[in-house]
Scaffold this motif. Structure first.
Motif, mmCIF file in Angstrom:
data_model
loop_
_atom_site.group_PDB
_atom_site.id
_atom_site.type_symbol
_atom_site.label_atom_id
_atom_site.label_comp_id
_atom_site.label_asym_id
_atom_site.label_seq_id
_atom_site.Cartn_x
_atom_site.Cartn_y
_atom_site.Cartn_z
ATOM 1 N N VAL A 108 0.814 -1.222 0.000
ATOM 2 C CA VAL A 108 0.000 0.000 0.000
ATOM 3 C C VAL A 108 0.842 1.265 0.000
ATOM 4 C CG1 VAL A 108 -1.954 -1.135 1.113
ATOM 5 C CG2 VAL A 108 -0.184 -0.054 2.528
ATOM 6 N N GLY A 109 2.175 1.156 0.188
ATOM 7 C CA GLY A 109 3.003 2.347 0.031
ATOM 8 C C GLY A 109 3.935 2.678 1.167
ATOM 9 N N ALA A 110 4.229 1.751 2.081
ATOM 10 C CA ALA A 110 5.155 2.034 3.183
ATOM 11 C C ALA A 110 6.576 2.190 2.651
ATOM 12 C CB ALA A 110 5.097 0.910 4.219
ATOM 13 N N LEU A 111 7.416 2.853 3.441
ATOM 14 C CA LEU A 111 8.812 3.062 3.064
ATOM 15 C C LEU A 111 9.654 1.859 3.465
ATOM 16 C CD1 LEU A 111 9.420 6.776 4.152
ATOM 17 C CD2 LEU A 111 8.975 5.909 1.852
ATOM 18 N N ARG A 112 10.611 1.538 2.605
ATOM 19 C CA ARG A 112 11.582 0.489 2.866
ATOM 20 C C ARG A 112 12.852 0.811 2.075
ATOM 21 N NH1 ARG A 112 11.367 -5.480 4.035
ATOM 22 N NH2 ARG A 112 9.099 -5.407 4.087
ATOM 23 N N ARG A 113 14.008 0.446 2.615
ATOM 24 C CA ARG A 113 15.278 0.813 1.989
ATOM 25 C C ARG A 113 15.397 0.276 0.562
ATOM 26 N NH1 ARG A 113 18.559 4.607 1.958
ATOM 27 N NH2 ARG A 113 18.137 4.716 4.203
ATOM 28 N N ARG A 124 6.308 6.656 -2.947
ATOM 29 C CA ARG A 124 6.028 6.268 -1.568
ATOM 30 C C ARG A 124 6.228 7.427 -0.591
ATOM 31 N NH1 ARG A 124 5.795 0.689 -0.664
ATOM 32 N NH2 ARG A 124 6.142 -0.539 -2.561
ATOM 33 N N LEU A 125 7.043 8.391 -0.942
ATOM 34 C CA LEU A 125 7.243 9.554 -0.075
ATOM 35 C C LEU A 125 5.953 10.362 0.091
ATOM 36 C CD1 LEU A 125 10.696 10.798 -1.430
ATOM 37 C CD2 LEU A 125 10.276 9.490 0.663
ATOM 38 N N PHE A 126 5.061 10.290 -0.884
ATOM 39 C CA PHE A 126 3.812 11.044 -0.831
ATOM 40 C C PHE A 126 2.646 10.200 -0.291
ATOM 41 C CE2 PHE A 126 6.451 12.720 -4.223
ATOM 42 C CZ PHE A 126 6.471 14.083 -3.943
ATOM 43 N N VAL A 127 2.735 8.885 -0.425
ATOM 44 C CA VAL A 127 1.659 8.008 0.054
ATOM 45 C C VAL A 127 1.851 7.638 1.514
ATOM 46 C CG1 VAL A 127 0.541 5.770 -0.296
ATOM 47 C CG2 VAL A 127 1.296 7.111 -2.264
ATOM 48 N N CYS A 128 3.096 7.458 1.926
ATOM 49 C CA CYS A 128 3.394 6.980 3.270
ATOM 50 C C CYS A 128 2.825 7.857 4.390
ATOM 51 C CB CYS A 128 4.917 6.849 3.418
ATOM 52 S SG CYS A 128 5.433 6.016 4.918
ATOM 53 N N PRO A 129 2.761 9.197 4.256
ATOM 54 C CA PRO A 129 2.207 10.024 5.347
ATOM 55 C C PRO A 129 0.735 9.786 5.644
ATOM 56 C CG PRO A 129 3.588 11.360 3.919
ATOM 57 C CD PRO A 129 3.422 10.042 3.242
ATOM 58 N N TRP A 130 0.021 9.034 4.827
ATOM 59 C CA TRP A 130 -1.400 8.778 5.058
ATOM 60 C C TRP A 130 -1.660 7.375 5.613
ATOM 61 C CZ3 TRP A 130 -3.871 13.200 4.674
ATOM 62 C CH2 TRP A 130 -3.345 14.189 3.820
ATOM 63 N N LEU A 131 -0.607 6.602 5.846
ATOM 64 C CA LEU A 131 -0.755 5.225 6.294
ATOM 65 C C LEU A 131 -0.504 5.108 7.791
ATOM 66 C CD1 LEU A 131 1.167 3.401 3.412
ATOM 67 C CD2 LEU A 131 -1.297 3.876 3.584
ATOM 68 N N HIS A 132 -1.205 4.158 8.421
ATOM 69 C CA HIS A 132 -1.032 3.866 9.842
ATOM 70 C C HIS A 132 -0.613 2.410 10.018
ATOM 71 C CE1 HIS A 132 -3.411 7.568 10.215
ATOM 72 N NE2 HIS A 132 -2.888 7.676 11.423
ATOM 73 N N ALA A 133 0.121 2.167 11.091
ATOM 74 C CA ALA A 133 0.646 0.828 11.341
ATOM 75 C C ALA A 133 -0.375 -0.096 11.981
ATOM 76 C CB ALA A 133 1.892 0.901 12.229
ATOM 77 N N GLY A 134 -1.448 0.446 12.525
ATOM 78 C CA GLY A 134 -2.445 -0.390 13.174
ATOM 79 C C GLY A 134 -3.533 0.452 13.814
ATOM 80 N N LEU A 135 -4.495 -0.234 14.417
ATOM 81 C CA LEU A 135 -5.626 0.445 15.034
ATOM 82 C C LEU A 135 -5.184 1.317 16.210
ATOM 83 C CD1 LEU A 135 -8.693 0.844 15.162
ATOM 84 C CD2 LEU A 135 -8.809 -1.181 16.642
ATOM 85 N N ILE A 136 -4.238 0.839 17.012
ATOM 86 C CA ILE A 136 -3.748 1.627 18.148
ATOM 87 C C ILE A 136 -3.060 2.885 17.651
ATOM 88 C CG2 ILE A 136 -2.196 1.608 20.126
ATOM 89 C CD1 ILE A 136 -2.691 -1.371 20.393
ATOM 90 N N HIS A 137 -2.217 2.727 16.656
ATOM 91 C CA HIS A 137 -1.543 3.884 16.076
ATOM 92 C C HIS A 137 -2.537 4.869 15.489
ATOM 93 C CE1 HIS A 137 1.329 5.548 12.790
ATOM 94 N NE2 HIS A 137 1.316 6.330 13.838
ATOM 95 N N PHE A 138 -3.539 4.373 14.793
ATOM 96 C CA PHE A 138 -4.540 5.242 14.181
ATOM 97 C C PHE A 138 -5.324 6.023 15.236
ATOM 98 C CE2 PHE A 138 -8.924 5.898 12.788
ATOM 99 C CZ PHE A 138 -8.737 6.611 11.614
ATOM 100 N N SER A 139 -5.752 5.356 16.288
ATOM 101 C CA SER A 139 -6.578 6.004 17.307
ATOM 102 C C SER A 139 -5.811 7.110 18.028
ATOM 103 C CB SER A 139 -7.069 4.963 18.314
ATOM 104 O OG SER A 139 -7.802 3.942 17.668
#
Length: 353
Positions: A108-113, A124-139
């Motif tokens: 979905v667009g996370a950063l990786r080396r 990915r530099l533009f998509v990654c700021p809209w992604l969350h790692a999980g429900l806890i992170h999102f909340s």
């Protein structure tokens, strides 16, 4: 006829007048101030937990950003479910934040080396700021973003807050790409740290007129500390948070120079309040701000932005020069792993789709 004695006379009635009603509460408004007079008018301008007149137009930008984050998170979780054919959330040993798998974050667009260095996937530099790692992170991230951003937008307007939000988010992705390793990383918390930096610059800029400075700094520190500690878990780019805080602070000195004071409601106070002394000299100071501070902040921001862009395009990996930096992005623990734990079964399911 007998004369009435003083004792037989009726007592005089004493009229007890009720105290006059208190004067109506004073409401401060810039329009009520006559700049030609030298008298100073005191008022309270709320910051956190402000009692503004509730209007949808006051916070439409932050609401729009929240909707985008929500759609991105729902899309990520549905993609994780349909691509792997397992439960909606991965086990806590793989993702302690109640989120998707590492392979789903990659798609979905996370950063990786490897994505940045080998395949040059700069999108990915533009998509990654809209992604969350999980429900806890999102909340936690969305809750803090609403708490901070909704008041900044009311005080300074959607244009300036939108610029700080988007630029800080992109800046955080740039900094994160310099430290990212072999595990996928998301940077949705970077925009929040940019807003925190802008809020701190507003506090410093108006230090002499603020009240409850300790409470203001305490709230900022708590929000910063909670989200920084959350960034020690897997899949969250803590260097993106640090990298976004600095440009947010600098852009705050450049842009946040005239709060919209006239929107304040009557006799209402909030957690962050400062005494607004309206005279002709102070009004001119709030209008023009500090040109030297703004110029220096803009220059430093430009230098940092150009330096990060050059470092990213050259594929510099700071982890080669800093052995302990990886512990800032992810703190190892027995309950989770900071390395990519994509197993063979997951790879087979992912390749099938």
């Amino acid at each position: 006829m007998d004369e009435e004695t003083p004792a037989d006379k009726p007592h005089a009635q004493i009229d007890i007048k009720s105290p006059p009603p208190p004067p109506p509460p004073f409401s401060f408004s810039v329009d009520n101030v006559n700049p030609e007079k030298n008298t100073e008018v005191e008022g309270k301008f709320p910051f956190f937990k402000s009692r503004y007149r509730q209007r949808a137009s006051d916070t439409w930008l932050i609401s729009f950003f929240v909707i985008l984050h929500l759609l991105a998170f729902i899309t990520t979780m549905l993609f994780n479910y349909f691509s792997l054919g397992t439960a909606l959330f991965q086990p806590l040993s793989e993702n302690p934040l109640l989120g998707p798998s590492a392979s789903t974050l990659d798609k979905v667009g996370a950063l990786r080396r490897t994505f940045l260095a080998q395949t040059n996937q700069t999108w990915r530099l533009f998509v990654c700021p809209w992604l969350h790692a999980g429900l806890i992170h999102f909340s936690i991230n969305i809750g803090c973003m609403v708490f901070v951003g909704i008041h900044l937008e009311r005080d300074y307007g959607p244009l300036r807050i939108g610029i700080i939000y988007l630029v800080s988010a992109f800046f955080g992705s740039l900094v994160c790409s310099l430290f990212v390793g072999n595990s996928p990383v998301v940077t949705s918390s970077a925009a929040l740290f940019g807003l925190l930096g802008a809020m701190l610059s507003g506090l410093i800029r108006n230090w002499k007129v603020y009240t409850s400075k300790c409470a203001a700094l305490l709230v900022l520190f708590i929000v910063f500390a909670v989200n920084f500690l959350l960034g020690l878990l897997p899949y969250i780019g803590n260097f993106a948070n640090i990298g976004a805080f600095i440009p947010g602070l600098l852009l705050g000195f450049v842009l946040l120079f005239t709060p919209q004071i006239r929107q304040m409601s009557k006799n209402k106070m909030g957690l962050f309040e400062y005494s607004v002394k309206r005279s002709s000299n102070l009004k001119q100071k709030l209008k023009f701000g500090m040109p030297v501070l703004r110029g220096v902040s803009l220059l430093l921001f430009t230098i940092l932005l150009v330096g990060c862009l050059i470092a990213v395009f050259r594929g510099i990996d700071i982890n080669q020069y800093c052995e302990w930096c990886r512990f800032v992005d992810c703190l190892p623990s027995k309950r989770w792993s900071c390395n990519d734990r994509t197993n063979a079964c997951e790879n087979a399911l992912s390749s099938a789709f």
